[in-house]
Structure formats: structure tokens, C-alpha cells
Write an enzyme that holds these catalytic residues in place. Structure first.
Site, PDB file in Angstrom:
ATOM      1  N   ASP A  70       0.845  -1.169  -0.046  1.00  0.00           N
ATOM      2  CA  ASP A  70       0.009  -0.135   0.001  1.00  0.00           C
ATOM      3  C   ASP A  70       0.801   1.280  -0.076  1.00  0.00           C
ATOM      4  O   ASP A  70       0.264   2.459   0.263  1.00  0.00           O
ATOM      5  CB  ASP A  70      -1.143   0.145   1.219  1.00  0.00           C
ATOM      6  CG  ASP A  70      -2.113  -1.012   1.176  1.00  0.00           C
ATOM      7  OD1 ASP A  70      -2.919  -0.900   0.597  1.00  0.00           O
ATOM      8  OD2 ASP A  70      -1.790  -2.142   1.851  1.00  0.00           O
ATOM      9  N   HIS A 169     -12.486   5.667   5.090  1.00  0.00           N
ATOM     10  CA  HIS A 169     -11.959   6.762   5.500  1.00  0.00           C
ATOM     11  C   HIS A 169     -12.896   7.922   5.512  1.00  0.00           C
ATOM     12  O   HIS A 169     -13.688   8.025   4.649  1.00  0.00           O
ATOM     13  CB  HIS A 169     -10.563   7.253   4.818  1.00  0.00           C
ATOM     14  CG  HIS A 169      -9.473   6.411   5.191  1.00  0.00           C
ATOM     15  ND1 HIS A 169      -8.769   6.081   4.002  1.00  0.00           N
ATOM     16  CD2 HIS A 169      -9.117   6.041   5.952  1.00  0.00           C
ATOM     17  CE1 HIS A 169      -7.852   5.105   4.656  1.00  0.00           C
ATOM     18  NE2 HIS A 169      -7.993   5.335   5.719  1.00  0.00           N
ATOM     19  N   VAL A 258      -8.533  -0.863  -5.010  1.00  0.00           N
ATOM     20  CA  VAL A 258      -8.014  -1.317  -3.737  1.00  0.00           C
ATOM     21  C   VAL A 258      -8.158  -0.054  -2.804  1.00  0.00           C
ATOM     22  O   VAL A 258      -7.327   0.185  -1.532  1.00  0.00           O
ATOM     23  CB  VAL A 258      -6.441  -1.524  -3.466  1.00  0.00           C
ATOM     24  CG1 VAL A 258      -6.244  -3.128  -4.394  1.00  0.00           C
ATOM     25  CG2 VAL A 258      -5.595  -0.620  -4.457  1.00  0.00           C
ATOM     26  N   CYS A 264      -5.290  10.331  -1.613  1.00  0.00           N
ATOM     27  CA  CYS A 264      -4.069   9.165  -0.892  1.00  0.00           C
ATOM     28  C   CYS A 264      -3.012   9.131  -1.663  1.00  0.00           C
ATOM     29  O   CYS A 264      -1.825   8.827  -0.849  1.00  0.00           O
ATOM     30  CB  CYS A 264      -4.926   7.694  -1.305  1.00  0.00           C
ATOM     31  SG  CYS A 264      -6.497   7.643  -0.700  1.00  0.00           S
TER      32      CYS A 264
END
Length: 270
Positions: A70, A169, A258, A264
Site C-alpha cells: 500500500d 476513511h 484497492v 491518497c
């Protein structure tokens, strides 16, 4: 207090390349209907980085780490405000190794770092900074202790916790889309978050209701809003095109598989 306009001006950004392991091993809430196309993910990411380079004077590109699937999601390990960065204790234990590289990169840019300690945990994707105050999403990745830790580090701003439901989130459903404008997913989770922001916040904001959940995540950088492409989300793209500021669209379909989003993939530094 500084104006929100000044606080959304950024001189630097940090991004990280996509690891070979993203498609198979990155964390996700649900398996995608179609597998991640790694080649396409890298193409989309390279276009994202190119766009940032047009908007931000300095973009630091960190190499991928295949042991950290990630690691492209650099927003999560740190929250930066001014010349201080809170290094988060990430909510998923498998991701906690990502923080060390981000800490080193930030310090090389002259940013002072403060490390979060247990029992606090937090992902940066749960932190919405409006330029005037913080809203922290309490989710599976961020707890109240994490919210309180952030509040102690950035104590000159009010920090308010809001409950996040049915998504990863807070910034999966709410992001800044201009000075005092918040893009909000027009669904039950988004409406609950907006109710909390509107009732608990110290300042008033204008909601920009977005019909597509994934499209609610946008990057507001140096006066420009970067949003998901009209090819992916035409109805939402029309709404962003109506904003009275420069806008740019980009595709991010593969990292979205994902649970990745536009914010992000970069860490913005003033």
C-alpha cells in the site's frame, strides 16, 4: 489566524511509485469486480504525478517498496500542517512499516516530525483540514486516542471527531473542493458526515453534493481542483466543472479497486 487561501498553497508534494505487489496484496474492504491492471495503474499514476508537477513547484518521488503493497498511498502515514508533520501509527498493522520512509523524506525537506504513540492509531485519510479547523473521522483505522493525539500536536486549531460509516476513511466521502467548499458524497454516510460538520464545526462551509461516492474525493491544490474524470463519473464531473476555479480531471480507476483515491496518492507541503 491565517486565511484558508494561504493554507491551501503548497510548494512541495511527495508521491511514491506503485509496487509490484499492489494488485495482489494491497489492503481492500472488498474484492473488486475486475482485478487491478498494474500496467494501467502505473500509467494513471504517472499522469497524476505529471499533473502535480504542473501545479506544485517541487514533487519528490519515492521508490516503491514491494514489501509494502500500500506504499503508494502516502497520505495515510503523515498529516502535515505548516512545518510540522504528525507521523501516524497506521490503523492496519501491516502498513506501519510505511511511516519510516515518509518520516525521512519529510525531515529531508526541513519538516519537523512528531511520532504518534499507542494506543493512538490514525490514517491520514481520516483527517480533513479545512484551512480553519480539523475534522477527524473515527473509523476502523482511526480511534479517538488518535484524534486526541492530533489535537495535541496541532493545538492551535480546533479538532472535531466525526463518525465514519460504510467506507474506509472520512476523505472517502468528504474533501475540500475550494476555500470553505466541501465536496460530499450524496449518500446516507455523506449526509451524516455533513450533519456533524455543520453542527459541530467552528466555521460554516458550503457543501458540494456529488452523486458518485468515489468522485467525492478530490485534490484542492494551489487554487485548482483535481477530480475523477468525466469518462468515469460524468454526472459528478459536470458539478466540478461548474466551480469558479481552475479544474483538471484524471482517471484513477485502478487504485480505486484497492480503496485508493486521489488524495491518497500525494502528501502536500506548504
Amino acid at each position: 489566524m491565517s486565511s484558508s487561501i494561504n493554507l491551501f498553497q503548497f510548494s512541495k508534494a511527495i508521491v511514491r511509485e506503485i509496487p509490484d505487489t499492489l494488485a495482489e496484496h494491497a489492503q481492500r474492504m472488498n474484492e473488486p469486480a475486475r482485478p487491478v491492471d498494474l500496467e494501467r495503474a502505473r500509467l494513471q499514476h504517472s499522469r497524476y504525478v505529471s499533473l502535480l508537477r504542473q501545479l506544485v513547484p517541487e514533487v519528490m518521488i519515492l521508490p516503491a517498496d514491494n514489501s509494502q503493497p500500500d506504499c503508494v498511498f502516502v497520505e495515510d502515514p503523515a498529516v502535515v500542517c505548516g512545518n510540522v508533520a504528525l507521523i501516524c501509527r497506521l490503523g492496519h498493522e501491516s502498513r506501519r512499516g510505511e511511516a519510516a520512509v515518509l518520516k525521512g523524506a519529510l525531515e529531508s525537506l526541513g519538516v519537523r516530525t512528531v511520532e504518534m504513540t499507542e494506543p493512538a492509531k490514525m490514517d491520514g485519510g481520516d483527517v480533513l483540514f479545512t484551512g480553519r479547523e480539523y475534522f477527524i473521522g473515527l473509523s476502523s483505522r482511526t480511534n479517538q486516542e488518535g484524534a486526541e493525539f492530533l489535537a495535541s500536536v496541532f493545538s492551535h486549531y480546533k479538532a472535531t471527531s466525526v463518525r465514519v460509516q460504510d467506507c474506509l476513511h472520512l476523505k472517502s466521502i468528504a474533501t475540500m473542493a475550494g476555500d470553505d467548499i466541501i465536496a460530499i458524497a450524496d449518500n446516507p454516510a455523506g449526509r451524516q458526515v455533513w450533519k456533524d460538520i455543520n453542527q459541530l464545526g467552528a466555521f460554516k462551509y458550503t457543501p458540494l453534493w456529488v452523486p458518485d461516492l468515489q468522485a467525492a474525493n478530490v485534490v484542492y491544490v494551489n487554487g485548482c481542483v483535481i477530480y475523477r474524470s468525466s469518462r468515469e463519473f460524468p454526472a459528478s464531473a459536470m458539478i466540478f466543472n461548474s466551480l469558479n476555479c481552475p479544474t483538471r480531471e484524471i482517471e484513477a480507476s485502478e487504485v480505486a479497486k484497492v480503496d485508493g483515491a486521489l488524495t491518497c496518492c500525494s502528501l502536500l507541503i506548504s
